[in-house]
Motif scaffolding. Structure first.
Motif, PDB file in Angstrom:
ATOM      1  N   LEU A  30       0.824  -1.213   0.000  1.00 50.50           N
ATOM      2  CA  LEU A  30       0.000   0.000   0.000  1.00 50.50           C
ATOM      3  C   LEU A  30       0.854   1.258   0.000  1.00 50.50           C
ATOM      4  N   ARG A  31       0.324   2.310  -0.566  1.00 51.37           N
ATOM      5  CA  ARG A  31       1.025   3.598  -0.666  1.00 51.37           C
ATOM      6  C   ARG A  31       0.728   4.449   0.575  1.00 51.37           C
ATOM      7  N   LEU A  32       1.262   4.027   1.691  1.00 55.49           N
ATOM      8  CA  LEU A  32       0.987   4.724   2.946  1.00 55.49           C
ATOM      9  C   LEU A  32       1.784   6.011   3.093  1.00 55.49           C
ATOM     10  N   HIS A  33       2.921   6.088   2.426  1.00 50.47           N
ATOM     11  CA  HIS A  33       3.804   7.241   2.597  1.00 50.47           C
ATOM     12  C   HIS A  33       3.647   8.279   1.490  1.00 50.47           C
ATOM     13  N   ASN A  34       2.797   8.014   0.541  1.00 49.72           N
ATOM     14  CA  ASN A  34       2.603   8.940  -0.580  1.00 49.72           C
ATOM     15  C   ASN A  34       1.283   9.681  -0.484  1.00 49.72           C
ATOM     16  N   THR A  35       0.741   9.793   0.709  1.00 50.29           N
ATOM     17  CA  THR A  35      -0.533  10.473   0.883  1.00 50.29           C
ATOM     18  C   THR A  35      -0.345  11.719   1.735  1.00 50.29           C
ATOM     19  N   ALA A  36      -1.314  12.624   1.647  1.00 48.66           N
ATOM     20  CA  ALA A  36      -1.225  13.895   2.368  1.00 48.66           C
ATOM     21  C   ALA A  36      -1.387  13.716   3.878  1.00 48.66           C
ATOM     22  N   CYS A  37      -2.146  12.715   4.288  1.00 50.93           N
ATOM     23  CA  CYS A  37      -2.422  12.532   5.713  1.00 50.93           C
ATOM     24  C   CYS A  37      -2.111  11.098   6.125  1.00 50.93           C
ATOM     25  N   ALA A  38      -1.050  10.946   6.887  1.00 48.76           N
ATOM     26  CA  ALA A  38      -0.605   9.614   7.314  1.00 48.76           C
ATOM     27  C   ALA A  38      -1.646   8.935   8.208  1.00 48.76           C
ATOM     28  N   ILE A  39      -2.324   9.702   9.037  1.00 42.59           N
ATOM     29  CA  ILE A  39      -3.338   9.127   9.929  1.00 42.59           C
ATOM     30  C   ILE A  39      -4.481   8.536   9.111  1.00 42.59           C
ATOM     31  N   GLN A  40      -4.928   9.281   8.098  1.00 42.33           N
ATOM     32  CA  GLN A  40      -6.014   8.789   7.243  1.00 42.33           C
ATOM     33  C   GLN A  40      -5.544   7.585   6.434  1.00 42.33           C
ATOM     34  N   ALA A  41      -4.307   7.602   5.978  1.00 40.78           N
ATOM     35  CA  ALA A  41      -3.766   6.482   5.198  1.00 40.78           C
ATOM     36  C   ALA A  41      -3.757   5.209   6.040  1.00 40.78           C
ATOM     37  N   GLU A  42      -3.365   5.296   7.298  1.00 37.99           N
ATOM     38  CA  GLU A  42      -3.364   4.132   8.187  1.00 37.99           C
ATOM     39  C   GLU A  42      -4.778   3.626   8.434  1.00 37.99           C
ATOM     40  N   ALA A  43      -5.711   4.550   8.626  1.00 37.88           N
ATOM     41  CA  ALA A  43      -7.109   4.158   8.836  1.00 37.88           C
ATOM     42  C   ALA A  43      -7.670   3.483   7.584  1.00 37.88           C
ATOM     43  N   ASP A  75      -6.633   6.283  -2.142  1.00 35.39           N
ATOM     44  CA  ASP A  75      -5.343   6.771  -2.632  1.00 35.39           C
ATOM     45  C   ASP A  75      -4.204   5.798  -2.364  1.00 35.39           C
ATOM     46  N   ILE A  76      -4.344   5.012  -1.321  1.00 41.54           N
ATOM     47  CA  ILE A  76      -3.273   4.086  -0.948  1.00 41.54           C
ATOM     48  C   ILE A  76      -3.234   2.834  -1.822  1.00 41.54           C
ATOM     49  N   CYS A  77      -4.230   2.681  -2.718  1.00 37.47           N
ATOM     50  CA  CYS A  77      -4.354   1.449  -3.497  1.00 37.47           C
ATOM     51  C   CYS A  77      -4.613   1.777  -4.962  1.00 37.47           C
ATOM     52  N   ASP A  78      -3.536   2.069  -5.698  1.00 42.64           N
ATOM     53  CA  ASP A  78      -3.668   2.367  -7.121  1.00 42.64           C
ATOM     54  C   ASP A  78      -3.518   1.083  -7.944  1.00 42.64           C
ATOM     55  N   ASP A  79      -3.483   1.219  -9.261  1.00 42.95           N
ATOM     56  CA  ASP A  79      -3.412   0.041 -10.139  1.00 42.95           C
ATOM     57  C   ASP A  79      -2.157  -0.792  -9.919  1.00 42.95           C
ATOM     58  N   GLU A  80      -1.032  -0.133  -9.701  1.00 45.40           N
ATOM     59  CA  GLU A  80       0.212  -0.873  -9.456  1.00 45.40           C
ATOM     60  C   GLU A  80       0.116  -1.667  -8.144  1.00 45.40           C
ATOM     61  N   VAL A  81      -0.471  -1.052  -7.125  1.00 43.73           N
ATOM     62  CA  VAL A  81      -0.667  -1.727  -5.849  1.00 43.73           C
ATOM     63  C   VAL A  81      -1.578  -2.939  -6.040  1.00 43.73           C
ATOM     64  N   LEU A  82      -2.658  -2.776  -6.807  1.00 48.04           N
ATOM     65  CA  LEU A  82      -3.561  -3.894  -7.069  1.00 48.04           C
ATOM     66  C   LEU A  82      -2.844  -5.045  -7.768  1.00 48.04           C
ATOM     67  N   ASP A  83      -1.967  -4.724  -8.712  1.00 46.47           N
ATOM     68  CA  ASP A  83      -1.181  -5.765  -9.391  1.00 46.47           C
ATOM     69  C   ASP A  83      -0.317  -6.526  -8.388  1.00 46.47           C
ATOM     70  N   ASN A  84       0.319  -5.805  -7.466  1.00 46.78           N
ATOM     71  CA  ASN A  84       1.160  -6.443  -6.450  1.00 46.78           C
ATOM     72  C   ASN A  84       0.334  -7.266  -5.470  1.00 46.78           C
TER      73      ASN A  84
END
Length: 128
Positions: A30-43, A75-84
């Protein structure tokens, strides 16, 4: 990937150890570090991973799981993430399907009974 892999599913509900292992594996994609809000990304990650595990326990195939995760539009789950995620799930399910077949309900029940008796081996009396 080809269609047969998208039809793969877990042969049984995940154990606690399998859930932990798979969750950590999927979270690493998951793209946890590429988002504007780390707290929201973790949730979002927790919601997404919990939902994925529920679907796996319900016997949903990889393809259905990927469609649902994509539909969540996080935002944490784009097409590349889905492929992985697809690759990880396929590998995980293949390994689960290779494992010796056991009656997981019976194994779980017997393990619980063992603990109730105070340990492995069932050294308690049978009342005779």
């Amino acid at each position: 990937m080809d269609q047969p892999n998208l039809d793969l599913c877990a042969p049984r509900p995940l154990t606690a150890d399998e859930t932990s292992t798979l969750t950590a594996q999927l979270k690493s994609h998951l793209r946890l570090h590429n988002t504007a809000c780390a707290i929201q990304a973790e949730a979002d990650a927790e919601d997404l991973l919990n939902y994925a595990c529920e679907m796996i326990d319900d016997g949903q195939p990889v393809g259905q799981l990927l469609e649902e995760l994509d539909f969540m539009e996080m935002d944490i789950c784009d097409d590349e993430v889905l492929d992985n995620i697809e690759l990880s799930l396929v590998d995980f399910f293949i390994e689960m399907n290779k494992a010796p077949k056991k009656n997981w309900r019976e194994t779980s029940y017997l393990h619980q009974k063992d603990e109730d008796r105070g340990g492995a081996g069932g050294g308690g009396s049978n009342g005779v």
